[in-house]
Every structure is written in structure tokens, then in C-alpha cells.
Design an enzyme around this catalytic site. Structure first.
Site, short mmCIF file in Angstrom:
data_model
loop_
_atom_site.label_atom_id
_atom_site.label_comp_id
_atom_site.label_asym_id
_atom_site.label_seq_id
_atom_site.Cartn_x
_atom_site.Cartn_y
_atom_site.Cartn_z
N CYS A 80 0.83 -1.22 0.00
CA CYS A 80 0.00 0.00 0.00
C CYS A 80 0.86 1.26 0.00
O CYS A 80 0.56 2.22 -0.71
CB CYS A 80 -0.93 0.01 1.20
N SER A 81 1.89 1.24 0.79
CA SER A 81 2.81 2.37 0.83
C SER A 81 3.48 2.56 -0.53
O SER A 81 3.55 3.69 -1.05
CB SER A 81 3.85 2.15 1.93
#
Length: 168
Positions: free
Chosen positions: A60-61
Site C-alpha cells: 500500500c505504501s
């Protein structure tokens, strides 16, 4: 109906599936300063909407960083929105640490308004399924990707090309 897995386990999504050609459903999420933001607030611009379970995970990052890095090259008529159910305070901390000032990160934690409208709420986890939507200036959906396995990356090139087709 979209079927996905998360960590190889099937998850239940709402019956709502957004498709190319649909009028983009409205939603209300929260900005990092706890103000409501809706689709209508960005009408008139092309939107790349990057959806993920939580900024506190590597994929996600990375996804958010990638779209943040690409945002300036897409032009001033494109807004890149990143939506998760992380609390706005956590999102703000992530933005500060990663110097992500080219995108808008929004929280769907309060009502799951976006998740329900776009069919990406993973019922068992109360997280959003990884997905990408491109919405044109008239609020029509022009690109959709529901990532089949929630721990995999989206197809960045396809999403970015879908935006570039609208800006040409």
C-alpha cells in the site's frame, strides 16, 4: 460480482461493481483535517483514485508512493486521490514522512461510503480492497481495476495510460 482474495483467502465484497462507462458513484470521505470530501468536490478534473487496505503495509505504501511520484507528470487537470480506511491522523503522518504532497490521501474509516459505493469493502476485514479507478471530468468511469489478490500491486502502467488517454 467481483471476487478477490486477501492473503490467498476469499473475501466478501458488496454486490456493487463499478464498470467502465458507469457514472461514478458519489461518496463522502474525510480529509486529513477531518473535513468531508465528496466526488462532487473534484468534478471538472480527471481523477485517478488509488484504493488500498492500509498505508501501514509495504504494498500500500509503495502503491501510494508510485502514484504520488507520477502525479506531477499527469498535468494540472488531474487529481490523484488515495483512499484507505486508515485514520486521517495516520494518513497525515504517512504523508509527512514520505513527503507526499502531490496527491490527496483520504479516509473512508467513518462510514465506508466509498467502499460501499464502489464495491470494495472487504466485509470480513473492514478494509478496502486494492483497486484503481479513473474518472473523467464529467464523472464517468473510464478505467477500473479490482486487483484479484489484495496483497498484489495494481497494474500501474494501465492506470496511468488510462489517465494519459484522457489528457491528450
Amino acid at each position: 460480482m467481483v471476487q478477490i482474495t486477501f492473503m490467498k483467502n476469499p473475501v466478501t465484497l458488496p454486490n456493487k461493481e463499478v464498470k467502465v462507462g458507469d457514472q461514478a458513484p458519489d461518496f463522502t470521505v474525510l480529509s486529513n483535517d477531518l473535513k468531508p470530501v465528496s466526488l462532487k468536490d473534484t468534478t471538472g478534473k480527471i481523477r485517478l483514485v488509488s484504493v488500498m487496505p492500509s498505508l501501514d503495509t509495504g504494498v500500500c505504501s509503495d502503491q501510494t508512493k508510485r502514484f504520488s511520484d507520477e502525479a506531477t507528470s499527469l498535468g494540472s487537470n488531474v487529481d490523484v486521490l488515495a483512499i484507505s480506511v486508515d485514520l486521517p491522523f495516520a494518513q497525515k503522518r504517512w504523508m509527512d514522512i514520505n513527503k507526499a504532497d502531490t496527491i490527496t490521501i483520504l479516509s473512508d474509516h467513518r462510514d465506508l461510503s466509498f467502499g460501499e459505493a464502489y464495491g470494495v469493502t472487504m466485509k470480513e476485514l473492514r478494509l478496502l480492497a486494492r483497486s484503481v479507478f479513473v474518472i473523467d471530468e464529467n464523472d464517468q468511469v473510464t478505467y477500473v481495476e479490482y486487483v484479484p489478490e489484495g496483497t498484489d500491486h495494481p497494474n500501474y502502467e494501465n492506470a496511468l495510460n488510462a489517465v494519459k488517454e484522457l489528457t491528450n
